[in-house]
Design a protein around this motif. Sequence first.
Motif, short mmCIF file in Angstrom:
data_model
loop_
_atom_site.label_atom_id
_atom_site.label_comp_id
_atom_site.label_asym_id
_atom_site.label_seq_id
_atom_site.Cartn_x
_atom_site.Cartn_y
_atom_site.Cartn_z
N VAL A 155 0.84 -1.20 0.00
CA VAL A 155 0.00 0.00 0.00
C VAL A 155 0.88 1.25 0.00
CG1 VAL A 155 -1.86 1.25 1.15
CG2 VAL A 155 -1.71 -1.24 1.39
N TYR A 156 0.52 2.19 -0.87
CA TYR A 156 1.14 3.51 -0.75
C TYR A 156 0.16 4.57 -1.25
CZ TYR A 156 2.47 4.23 -5.72
OH TYR A 156 2.48 4.45 -7.08
N ALA A 157 0.38 5.79 -0.78
CA ALA A 157 -0.52 6.90 -1.11
C ALA A 157 0.35 8.11 -1.42
CB ALA A 157 -1.46 7.19 0.06
N PRO A 158 0.63 8.36 -2.68
CA PRO A 158 1.58 9.42 -3.07
C PRO A 158 1.24 10.80 -2.51
CG PRO A 158 0.98 8.06 -4.96
CD PRO A 158 0.09 7.65 -3.84
N GLN A 159 -0.04 11.07 -2.29
CA GLN A 159 -0.44 12.41 -1.84
C GLN A 159 -0.56 12.51 -0.32
OE1 GLN A 159 -4.07 12.09 -4.07
NE2 GLN A 159 -3.38 13.54 -5.64
N ALA A 160 -0.41 11.42 0.39
CA ALA A 160 -0.56 11.42 1.85
C ALA A 160 0.79 11.55 2.53
CB ALA A 160 -1.26 10.13 2.30
N LYS A 161 0.75 11.79 3.84
CA LYS A 161 1.99 11.89 4.60
C LYS A 161 2.68 10.54 4.61
CE LYS A 161 0.00 15.29 7.81
NZ LYS A 161 -0.36 15.57 9.22
N GLY A 162 3.98 10.55 4.37
CA GLY A 162 4.73 9.31 4.40
C GLY A 162 5.91 9.36 3.46
N TYR A 163 6.80 8.37 3.62
CA TYR A 163 7.94 8.25 2.72
C TYR A 163 7.74 6.99 1.90
CZ TYR A 163 12.59 7.21 0.99
OH TYR A 163 13.65 6.90 0.17
N TRP A 164 7.57 7.19 0.61
CA TRP A 164 7.29 6.06 -0.28
C TRP A 164 8.58 5.73 -1.02
CZ3 TRP A 164 2.97 5.08 1.90
CH2 TRP A 164 2.17 6.12 2.33
N SER A 165 9.32 4.80 -0.45
CA SER A 165 10.67 4.48 -0.93
C SER A 165 10.64 3.84 -2.32
CB SER A 165 11.35 3.52 0.05
OG SER A 165 10.69 2.26 0.04
N PRO A 166 11.74 3.94 -3.05
CA PRO A 166 11.83 3.27 -4.36
C PRO A 166 11.60 1.77 -4.25
CG PRO A 166 13.61 4.86 -4.10
CD PRO A 166 12.93 4.77 -2.78
N GLN A 167 12.10 1.15 -3.15
CA GLN A 167 11.89 -0.29 -2.98
C GLN A 167 10.40 -0.62 -2.85
OE1 GLN A 167 13.99 1.74 -1.15
NE2 GLN A 167 15.39 0.46 0.04
N LEU A 168 9.67 0.26 -2.14
CA LEU A 168 8.24 0.03 -1.96
C LEU A 168 7.50 0.16 -3.29
CD1 LEU A 168 5.82 -0.41 -0.03
CD2 LEU A 168 5.70 2.09 0.21
N ILE A 169 7.83 1.17 -4.07
CA ILE A 169 7.19 1.36 -5.37
C ILE A 169 7.50 0.17 -6.28
CG2 ILE A 169 6.98 2.87 -7.37
CD1 ILE A 169 5.99 4.07 -4.72
N ALA A 170 8.73 -0.30 -6.23
CA ALA A 170 9.10 -1.47 -7.06
C ALA A 170 8.32 -2.70 -6.64
CB ALA A 170 10.61 -1.72 -6.94
N LEU A 171 8.13 -2.89 -5.32
CA LEU A 171 7.37 -4.05 -4.85
C LEU A 171 5.91 -3.93 -5.28
CD1 LEU A 171 7.53 -6.65 -3.16
CD2 LEU A 171 6.87 -5.28 -1.16
N TYR A 172 5.37 -2.71 -5.24
CA TYR A 172 3.98 -2.49 -5.67
C TYR A 172 3.85 -2.84 -7.15
CZ TYR A 172 0.02 0.14 -7.53
OH TYR A 172 -1.11 0.51 -8.22
N GLU A 173 4.79 -2.40 -7.94
CA GLU A 173 4.72 -2.66 -9.39
C GLU A 173 4.85 -4.13 -9.72
OE1 GLU A 173 7.70 -0.07 -10.90
OE2 GLU A 173 6.42 1.72 -10.85
N SER A 174 5.48 -4.88 -8.81
CA SER A 174 5.63 -6.33 -9.06
C SER A 174 4.41 -7.13 -8.64
CB SER A 174 6.86 -6.86 -8.30
OG SER A 174 6.62 -6.87 -6.90
N ALA A 175 3.48 -6.47 -7.93
CA ALA A 175 2.28 -7.17 -7.46
C ALA A 175 1.40 -7.57 -8.63
CB ALA A 175 1.51 -6.28 -6.48
N GLY A 176 0.90 -8.80 -8.61
CA GLY A 176 0.08 -9.29 -9.71
C GLY A 176 -1.31 -8.71 -9.73
N ILE A 177 -1.80 -8.26 -8.59
CA ILE A 177 -3.15 -7.69 -8.49
C ILE A 177 -3.00 -6.27 -7.95
CG2 ILE A 177 -5.46 -7.99 -7.53
CD1 ILE A 177 -4.67 -10.92 -6.94
N GLN A 178 -3.60 -5.30 -8.65
CA GLN A 178 -3.46 -3.91 -8.25
C GLN A 178 -4.80 -3.18 -8.33
OE1 GLN A 178 -0.54 -2.18 -10.85
NE2 GLN A 178 1.19 -3.23 -9.90
N GLY A 179 -4.87 -2.08 -7.61
CA GLY A 179 -6.07 -1.25 -7.68
C GLY A 179 -5.85 0.04 -6.90
N GLU A 180 -6.89 0.86 -6.84
CA GLU A 180 -6.80 2.11 -6.10
C GLU A 180 -8.20 2.58 -5.71
OE1 GLU A 180 -4.74 4.62 -8.92
OE2 GLU A 180 -6.63 5.44 -9.67
N PHE A 181 -8.25 3.42 -4.68
CA PHE A 181 -9.52 4.02 -4.28
C PHE A 181 -9.21 5.33 -3.55
CE2 PHE A 181 -8.38 1.02 -0.89
CZ PHE A 181 -8.43 1.82 0.24
N GLU A 182 -10.24 6.16 -3.42
CA GLU A 182 -10.07 7.45 -2.75
C GLU A 182 -10.44 7.32 -1.28
OE1 GLU A 182 -11.14 12.17 -3.60
OE2 GLU A 182 -12.29 10.57 -4.56
#
Length: 521
Positions: A464-491
């Motif tokens: 899980v990551y939220a680019p517009q929310a408070k937090g540090y979204w590391s490159p490793q985390l983004i890479a792991l997200y992109e490797s996930a076979g199932i993805q989605g998003e919501f507000e």
Amino acid sequence: MSIIPSRISASSSNSSSVAPLLVLIIYLLGMIALWTISTAASHRAPYLDGMEGLIWASSLEWGYAKHPPLPTWILYVLVELFGREVWVSFFAGQLMSAAALVFVYLFGCEITSARRALLATIMVSVTMYFSLRSTIYNHNTAQLWSIAACIWLFYRALKFDSLVNWAALGFVAALAMLTKYSALVQFAAFFLFMLVHGDLRRKSVQKGLLVGACIFLVTLLPHLLWLISHHFAPLQYADASVQATSYSQAWQSIIAFVLDQLARLSPMVLLWGALWYWQRRKPIETLHLVTDQTYAGTLNAGARQFLLWVGLSPFLLTVVISAALGTSLTASWGTTFFVLFGFYAFWKLKGNDRIWLQRTLVLAVAMQLIMALAYGLARGPIAEYAGRDARSVFAGPELASKLNAIWEQNVPNTPVPLVASDRWFGGNIALNLNRNTQVFIGADYFQSPWLDPETALSCGALVVYAPQAKGYWSPQLIALYESAGIQGEFEQHWSRSKRSPSFMVKWGIIPPGPQCGQVKK
């Protein structure tokens, strides 16, 4: 210079008073209950540092990515006892504050009467660091008790020339270092006091220092070995924390630091002012008839010097060194610098200490109640109604519920074993999912030593990551997200209030692998 105090003889009114220690215990239990309940009722999520501690408490290590281990060990025990609950971090901070105040009182009993020691302890208890900010369980708050204990033991070691006290000081000093390396500032204050007052020339002190140093090093040895094997990572973090881009920025930081400390000491100053106004408005004629000598005047000269040197040096040294090196300061680093400041009222107070204590208790209790109520309302209902993006009103339960429903749709009959996200964002999800759900901080195994890189993802993970929310979204985390076979998003809204900012939550699911059953075994 001798630091052995001249004892204060009890006045006749002392004989009918409640034992000061019992009064202190009742007062501290009330503080713990008041602030824990106030924050637990108003906060839906821990503070950033409190959340980090709850996550780190997943395992016992000799060190963590940013800090030494002792605060996490303490939280680990509390989590085992009470579960990984939001209120546990608030309770832990209050325990550290209360323990510190006990040692402040014990130190006071060494230099003056128990009643006057209690008076000074109650006075300092209303400062922000012992009240409002002690609900923030971090390494600064966790260090309060060990610094106060070190001051008490250091005084006793010099006073009695006792190897037992020197040995105890060495052990507790090591615990202070295992909490945060900034304990060195207090140790520097001890050294300056001994240097200026000639204690270092005494054979008994030299012997005591040797014994204490040996115990200090032995206690620290496992952590020192961990530091070496992990390339001194916490020291690198500490070094990065003090870096300033220019001397101008450093000076701005110093000024802000000083002003912040004044603000955090202001409740005690307000209490002093209220005492003065009370006596002026409704004078008690007998208050000053006992003696014309102030409480400080009844102390031995060495004890007065101890209060000034050991009490003021940490703050002054920090400011001077920062100015000389051009480093940046953070306000919370001053947490342990003011433990003796309640005694500074002794330079003005005189007369009947029973009356001063009664008035101080009334004012302190009233101030604690007002601060706790106001803080709880401001950080809870008011912040939510105003639609603020305060961490205290974060919609963690709602967010976790949505993500858990998504997980169950894709991975039925299997609880979420692992959340990969930012430390605070991911912690909020994990806390509201399952006690056994672990957090993979930034998809970084060094920051998450409770995970085995060989098997961590075997039973799947929710990324899980939220680019517009408070937090540090590391490159490793983004890479792991992109490797996930199932993805989605919501507000998602920040809080339950529709006035609060909304942000996009991106989620990914790494399904359990065939080896999951073997890992569970």
